[in-house]
Design a protein around this motif. Structure first.
Motif, mmCIF file in Angstrom:
data_model
loop_
_atom_site.group_PDB
_atom_site.id
_atom_site.type_symbol
_atom_site.label_atom_id
_atom_site.label_comp_id
_atom_site.label_asym_id
_atom_site.label_seq_id
_atom_site.Cartn_x
_atom_site.Cartn_y
_atom_site.Cartn_z
ATOM 1 N N TYR A 27 12.577 -12.019 53.270
ATOM 2 C CA TYR A 27 11.648 -13.025 52.753
ATOM 3 C C TYR A 27 10.747 -13.481 53.894
ATOM 4 O O TYR A 27 11.232 -13.798 54.987
ATOM 5 N N CYS A 29 7.593 -16.246 54.813
ATOM 6 C CA CYS A 29 6.751 -17.351 54.364
ATOM 7 C C CYS A 29 5.302 -16.878 54.400
ATOM 8 O O CYS A 29 4.814 -16.422 55.431
ATOM 9 N N ASN A 67 5.914 -15.299 49.733
ATOM 10 C CA ASN A 67 5.419 -16.276 48.749
ATOM 11 C C ASN A 67 3.953 -16.631 48.960
ATOM 12 O O ASN A 67 3.400 -16.436 50.047
ATOM 13 N N CYS A 211 10.218 -22.206 48.802
ATOM 14 C CA CYS A 211 10.699 -21.003 49.496
ATOM 15 C C CYS A 211 12.174 -20.758 49.211
ATOM 16 O O CYS A 211 12.601 -19.607 49.083
ATOM 17 N N HIS A 236 10.178 -26.817 58.261
ATOM 18 C CA HIS A 236 10.230 -26.006 57.048
ATOM 19 C C HIS A 236 11.527 -25.189 56.907
ATOM 20 O O HIS A 236 12.227 -25.286 55.899
ATOM 21 N N GLU A 240 14.762 -25.548 54.479
ATOM 22 C CA GLU A 240 15.163 -24.458 53.575
ATOM 23 C C GLU A 240 16.659 -24.192 53.667
ATOM 24 O O GLU A 240 17.337 -24.011 52.653
HETATM 25 ZN ZN LIG Z 1 8.344 -20.903 53.465
#
Ligand SMILES: [Zn+2]
Length: 470
Positions: A27, A29, A67, A211, A236, A240
């Motif tokens: 993943y 960002c 994302n 996220c 961030h 998460e």
């Molecule tokens: Zn993110």
């Protein structure tokens, strides 16, 4: 040997052992689409791209999710300031992001989820956090994560347990929080702001929650790699981890990879200071997309990279050297026995390239291996010590290594069939020593944007941007 990556959370360099054998789930960002991304953003996206490409080169199956943040304070402010509809604004900048990414040959992520299309996932996660007492409501309908409920908060950013959210502005309307460090999962409705009617009440998601909700949605509660720029470590990514692990009870991410800043003129490239360069503007000014890509990936992702005219020129020269070798190999013809020392040379280049990338994606060392090979190949071409088949072997290896780097000209960037027919006709005219016909065809090709040159390996062509007029 296996790929080893430095995990920001543990601080260790560890072998990559995917949770599911042979399948790596990643993943990254992605962009907040309220304006064009700058090349500092793209440094971070392209480092993830090189990682994905290398894993595929190594034979892994990769699922890559990036994302698109299409709802947040900056977007709402941007839309209001320009009198634009939010959907229109985010659509426009999403398109621009995708166009820039494609110009820079970024691999298309397998999923590009948008926050506004995952409201039910976000709401379900917030419900779970409320039920587990990890979140609470305030009077205005907002919902905050209760950091006091999560003792390991701060483990990624190595914060002291009672550290405040240093550097983060505390919104006036957030003083209703239990603690100043708590962060918004859900923002209560405000006049003039988009709002969704949901089971947790009306409002919109905070930024961090998207996220967690989208990565878990598309990759499962635990996955292998999460990437982003270093500026995302706190708050961030810290947020998460807290909200994801509090919601699922499982380890969120196996390895956290963070890319260092891009600098320009000695300071960090950031939209807030206006110290930025953008992809479309650079390309519009004549910078080659392949050279820009090269410049952005050529330095180890954890090392600061300085962007300057000089670094672009160096990247451009490097790409030109690769192009020149590929072209020389394509036209090389020599009837002779294969060069007996070539296989070993090719194997050495491949091994050095792989060992470099296995070492936490040391791309500068991998490029050094490529250019050692370029030097060696040019030496053998000059000495005419290669056979025609050797030249093909060399070209094949370059292409293969470039599947990771993505900087060579695409092989399909060839001529249209009618231009190839003209080249063939010219070659036949020259074989028949019909110089007048050969010159006539050369002029015709030039008028159609193709310059022809005669070398000892036959005709060599290149496109010219300004067709000459006879
Ligand atoms: Zn993110």
């Amino acid at each position: 040997m296996s790929l080893r990556l430095r995990d920001t959370l543990s601080g260790e360099i560890r072998p990559l052992e995917p949770l599911e054998e042979g399948h790596v789930r990643i993943y990254s960002c992605g962009p907040t689409v309220y304006g064009p991304a700058h090349i500092g953003n793209f440094r971070s996206f392209l480092f993830a791209d090189v990682l994905v490409r290398y894993l595929r080169y190594r034979g892994f199956r990769v699922t890559w999710v990036m994302n698109i943040t299409d709802i947040d304070d900056k977007i709402i402010r941007g839309a209001a300031a320009t009198g634009t509809d939010i959907g229109e604004l985010t659509e426009r900048w999403t398109d621009r992001f995708l166009a820039d990414a494609s110009a820079l040959r970024m691999t298309s992520p397998d999923v590009l989820p948008r926050a506004t299309q995952h409201i039910p996932d976000i709401v379900a996660m917030v419900e779970g956090l409320l039920a587990g007492d990890h979140a609470y409501r305030t009077e205005d309908g907002s919902i905050f994560f209760r950091i006091a409920s999560w003792p390991s908060y701060g483990k990624l950013a190595k914060l002291e347990p009672d550290a405040l959210r240093v550097g983060e502005r505390v919104e006036a309307d957030e003083y209703a929080k239990e603690e100043v460090r708590d962060f918004a999962l859900w923002k209560g409705p405000k006049p003039g702001e988009p709002s969704w009617d949901t089971a947790i009440g009306p409002g919109r998601p905070g930024w961090h929650i998207e996220c967690s909700a989208m990565s878990i949605r598309h990759l499962g509660p635990s996955f292998d790699i999460h990437t982003g720029g270093v500026d995302l470590i706190f708050p961030h990514h810290e947020d998460e981890i807290a909200q994801s692990e509090a919601a699922t009870g499982q380890e969120f991410v196996r390895s956290w990879l963070h890319c260092a800043h891009l600098q320009m003129g000695g300071s960090k490239m950031a939209k807030s200071t206006g110290n930025i360069a953008r992809v479309a503007e650079l390309l519009g000014a004549g910078v080659s997309a392949r050279a820009l890509r090269y410049a952005l990936i050529a330095v180890h992702y954890r090392a600061p990279l300085n962007h300057s005219d000089e670094s672009l020129a160096a990247a451009s020269a490097a790409v030109d050297r690769l192009d020149a070798l590929v072209a020389a190999l394509a036209r090389y013809r020599e009837e002779r026995a294969d060069d007996p020392s070539l296989p070993e040379e090719l194997e050495r280049a491949r091994t050095t390239f792989e060992q470099a990338l296995d070492d936490d994606l040391n791309v500068s060392a991998a490029l050094a291996a490529v250019f050692d090979l370029v030097r060696e190949a040019n030496r053998r071409i000059d000495a005419r010590s290669l056979s025609s088949a050797d030249a093909t072997r060399l070209a094949d290896l370059l292409r293969e290594l470039d599947s990771v780097l993505g900087v060579l000209q695409e092989p399909e960037e060839t001529l249209e069939p009618e231009l190839i027919a003209l080249l063939d006709a010219r070659s036949a005219a020259r074989a028949a020593r019909d110089w007048r016909e050969s010159d006539r065809i050369r002029d015709e090709l030039l008028a159609r944007g193709v310059a022809v040159e005669d070398t000892r390996d036959g005709q060599r062509w290149r496109r010219v941007s300004e067709p000459a007029h006879a």
